[in-house]
Design a protein around this motif. Sequence first.
Motif, PDB file in Angstrom:
ATOM      1  N   LYS A  31       0.847  -1.198   0.000  1.00  0.00           N
ATOM      2  CA  LYS A  31       0.000   0.000   0.000  1.00  0.00           C
ATOM      3  C   LYS A  31       0.884   1.250   0.000  1.00  0.00           C
ATOM      4  CE  LYS A  31      -4.132   2.005   1.320  1.00  0.00           C
ATOM      5  NZ  LYS A  31      -4.134   2.935   2.445  1.00  0.00           N
ATOM      6  N   GLY A  32       0.564   2.182  -0.855  1.00  0.00           N
ATOM      7  CA  GLY A  32       1.317   3.439  -0.895  1.00  0.00           C
ATOM      8  C   GLY A  32       0.890   4.352   0.257  1.00  0.00           C
ATOM      9  N   GLY A  33       1.802   5.197   0.669  1.00  0.00           N
ATOM     10  CA  GLY A  33       1.468   6.254   1.618  1.00  0.00           C
ATOM     11  C   GLY A  33       1.175   5.829   3.043  1.00  0.00           C
ATOM     12  N   VAL A  34       1.641   4.633   3.451  1.00  0.00           N
ATOM     13  CA  VAL A  34       1.351   4.190   4.828  1.00  0.00           C
ATOM     14  C   VAL A  34       2.393   4.660   5.842  1.00  0.00           C
ATOM     15  CG1 VAL A  34      -0.076   2.173   4.298  1.00  0.00           C
ATOM     16  CG2 VAL A  34       2.408   1.937   4.358  1.00  0.00           C
ATOM     17  N   GLY A  35       3.474   5.272   5.335  1.00  0.00           N
ATOM     18  CA  GLY A  35       4.483   5.795   6.257  1.00  0.00           C
ATOM     19  C   GLY A  35       5.796   5.043   6.249  1.00  0.00           C
ATOM     20  N   LYS A  36       6.065   4.291   5.183  1.00  0.00           N
ATOM     21  CA  LYS A  36       7.330   3.531   5.108  1.00  0.00           C
ATOM     22  C   LYS A  36       8.539   4.473   5.137  1.00  0.00           C
ATOM     23  CE  LYS A  36       6.038   1.629   1.180  1.00  0.00           C
ATOM     24  NZ  LYS A  36       4.610   1.947   1.190  1.00  0.00           N
ATOM     25  N   SER A  37       8.550   5.438   4.214  1.00  0.00           N
ATOM     26  CA  SER A  37       9.730   6.318   4.113  1.00  0.00           C
ATOM     27  C   SER A  37       9.884   7.149   5.383  1.00  0.00           C
ATOM     28  CB  SER A  37       9.604   7.243   2.898  1.00  0.00           C
ATOM     29  OG  SER A  37       9.413   6.478   1.737  1.00  0.00           O
ATOM     30  N   THR A  38       8.780   7.600   5.933  1.00  0.00           N
ATOM     31  CA  THR A  38       8.829   8.399   7.164  1.00  0.00           C
ATOM     32  C   THR A  38       9.430   7.569   8.300  1.00  0.00           C
ATOM     33  OG1 THR A  38       6.871   9.593   6.440  1.00  0.00           O
ATOM     34  CG2 THR A  38       7.414   9.738   8.785  1.00  0.00           C
ATOM     35  N   ALA A  39       8.937   6.355   8.468  1.00  0.00           N
ATOM     36  CA  ALA A  39       9.440   5.501   9.545  1.00  0.00           C
ATOM     37  C   ALA A  39      10.907   5.153   9.308  1.00  0.00           C
ATOM     38  CB  ALA A  39       8.596   4.229   9.640  1.00  0.00           C
ATOM     39  N   THR A  57       1.052   3.281  12.204  1.00  0.00           N
ATOM     40  CA  THR A  57       1.490   4.655  11.933  1.00  0.00           C
ATOM     41  C   THR A  57       0.284   5.590  11.860  1.00  0.00           C
ATOM     42  OG1 THR A  57       1.362   4.309   9.552  1.00  0.00           O
ATOM     43  CG2 THR A  57       3.502   3.928  10.563  1.00  0.00           C
ATOM     44  N   ARG A  58       0.574   6.852  12.081  1.00  0.00           N
ATOM     45  CA  ARG A  58      -0.400   7.934  11.960  1.00  0.00           C
ATOM     46  C   ARG A  58      -1.610   7.738  12.865  1.00  0.00           C
ATOM     47  NH1 ARG A  58      -0.552  10.360   5.986  1.00  0.00           N
ATOM     48  NH2 ARG A  58      -1.021  12.143   7.275  1.00  0.00           N
ATOM     49  N   THR A  59      -1.414   7.023  13.966  1.00  0.00           N
ATOM     50  CA  THR A  59      -2.514   6.846  14.912  1.00  0.00           C
ATOM     51  C   THR A  59      -2.608   8.104  15.787  1.00  0.00           C
ATOM     52  OG1 THR A  59      -0.959   5.691  16.333  1.00  0.00           O
ATOM     53  CG2 THR A  59      -2.424   4.321  15.024  1.00  0.00           C
ATOM     54  N   LEU A 111       3.898   5.062  15.583  1.00  0.00           N
ATOM     55  CA  LEU A 111       4.349   6.389  15.169  1.00  0.00           C
ATOM     56  C   LEU A 111       3.082   7.213  14.980  1.00  0.00           C
ATOM     57  CD1 LEU A 111       7.281   5.669  12.701  1.00  0.00           C
ATOM     58  CD2 LEU A 111       7.410   6.704  14.981  1.00  0.00           C
ATOM     59  N   HIS A 112       2.804   8.056  15.960  1.00  0.00           N
ATOM     60  CA  HIS A 112       1.559   8.821  15.927  1.00  0.00           C
ATOM     61  C   HIS A 112       1.565   9.853  14.806  1.00  0.00           C
ATOM     62  CE1 HIS A 112       0.070   6.977  19.509  1.00  0.00           C
ATOM     63  NE2 HIS A 112       1.134   7.309  20.207  1.00  0.00           N
ATOM     64  N   GLU A 113       0.387  10.334  14.501  1.00  0.00           N
ATOM     65  CA  GLU A 113       0.251  11.419  13.514  1.00  0.00           C
ATOM     66  C   GLU A 113       0.884  12.676  14.118  1.00  0.00           C
ATOM     67  OE1 GLU A 113      -1.351  11.354  10.465  1.00  0.00           O
ATOM     68  OE2 GLU A 113      -1.059  13.503  10.144  1.00  0.00           O
ATOM     69  N   ARG A 114       1.951  13.166  13.508  1.00  0.00           N
ATOM     70  CA  ARG A 114       2.659  14.320  14.075  1.00  0.00           C
ATOM     71  C   ARG A 114       3.183  15.222  12.975  1.00  0.00           C
ATOM     72  NH1 ARG A 114       3.599  13.492  19.507  1.00  0.00           N
ATOM     73  NH2 ARG A 114       3.507  11.328  20.175  1.00  0.00           N
ATOM     74  N   ASP A 115       2.982  16.493  13.211  1.00  0.00           N
ATOM     75  CA  ASP A 115       3.450  17.536  12.312  1.00  0.00           C
ATOM     76  C   ASP A 115       4.958  17.395  12.039  1.00  0.00           C
ATOM     77  OD1 ASP A 115       3.213  19.884  10.922  1.00  0.00           O
ATOM     78  OD2 ASP A 115       3.623  21.153  12.680  1.00  0.00           O
ATOM     79  N   ALA A 116       5.718  17.091  13.099  1.00  0.00           N
ATOM     80  CA  ALA A 116       7.184  17.024  12.968  1.00  0.00           C
ATOM     81  C   ALA A 116       7.609  15.936  11.980  1.00  0.00           C
ATOM     82  CB  ALA A 116       7.814  16.769  14.337  1.00  0.00           C
ATOM     83  N   TYR A 117       6.823  14.862  11.880  1.00  0.00           N
ATOM     84  CA  TYR A 117       7.201  13.770  10.978  1.00  0.00           C
ATOM     85  C   TYR A 117       6.992  14.177   9.520  1.00  0.00           C
ATOM     86  CZ  TYR A 117       7.282  10.995  15.279  1.00  0.00           C
ATOM     87  OH  TYR A 117       7.557  10.534  16.531  1.00  0.00           O
ATOM     88  N   ARG A 118       5.995  15.000   9.289  1.00  0.00           N
ATOM     89  CA  ARG A 118       5.807  15.550   7.930  1.00  0.00           C
ATOM     90  C   ARG A 118       6.917  16.553   7.621  1.00  0.00           C
ATOM     91  NH1 ARG A 118       0.381  15.072   8.871  1.00  0.00           N
ATOM     92  NH2 ARG A 118       0.431  16.876  10.251  1.00  0.00           N
ATOM     93  N   ALA A 119       7.261  17.340   8.636  1.00  0.00           N
ATOM     94  CA  ALA A 119       8.232  18.421   8.445  1.00  0.00           C
ATOM     95  C   ALA A 119       9.623  17.899   8.075  1.00  0.00           C
ATOM     96  CB  ALA A 119       8.317  19.257   9.717  1.00  0.00           C
TER      97      ALA A 119
END
Length: 232
Positions: A10-18, A143-145, A173-181
């Motif tokens: 699935k795309g966009g689940v947070g692989k690269s972020t994690a 992720t993004r909970t 890995l909760h939903e967090r602004d810093a992870y997007r940043a």
Amino acid sequence: MPTIVFASPKGGVGKSTAAVLLATELAGFGAGISMIDADPNKPLSRWAKRPGRPAVLEVISDVTEDSIIDVIEEAALKTPFVIVDLEGTASMMVGYAMSRADLVIIPVQGSHLDATEATKAIKLVRAQERVFKRTIPYTILFTRTSVAIRTRTFQSIEDEFAENQIPMLRTHLHERDAYRALFAFGGALSGLDPEQVSNIAAAIANARLFADEVVKTLKPKKAAVAKAEEVA
Ligand SMILES: Nc1ncnc2c1ncn2[C@@H]1O[C@H](COP(=O)(O)OP(=O)(O)OP(=O)(O)O)[C@@H](O)[C@H]1O
Ligand SMILES: [Mg+2]
């Protein structure tokens, strides 16, 4: 030496972020890290081009289906950790990367659709185990909970995984602004500007717990393998 592979069809689940969070946390302890950017969209390479990449962390992006196994093996000889980020699809590249993993981390957002896709990733891990005749440890990462709310949907997904004895990391890995940043500004969480990004301290604490749990998950598996080899 351990190779950690982030995978999910699935795309966009947070692989690269994690992957970046784990790598930058481990780099914070001074450990050498090779990150293999095996996604043709090259998210890690773009992140690495921005300022703030830790000096002990190298991103390798020149990788194809034909070269992925060699690239992983070479990197594993050079640095204490190898982290592989894959495209959100099921491809030969994903299968090959899994075949060399000491741990496959499958990120899942809290929806049933995501859980179904995670099940596909687990099936692929099991198929690779048969092809390559080795055990490939894997775990789910939520992720993004939400920090505050535990939804019923999430609870039912967690129950279903537990019933099927599917390993899950306790840390989300909760939903967090810093992870997007991280991807907007580059570097590690500690380099973000508190004027521009909210709640950095909580994001750092969360990422640290995640990295600690990953390292703990790797350790007993390594020990078990060493013991098995001793006996054999
Ligand atoms: N924990 C999080 N908190 C906030 N935003 C997140 C979090 N995890 C991921 N995101 C955001 O969700 C989007 C998708 O994340 P990411 O690129 O990490 O997913 P992916 O699984 O690597 O996607 P792909 O399959 O396309 O490679 C990005 O915009 C990212 O910033
Ligand atoms: Mg990605």
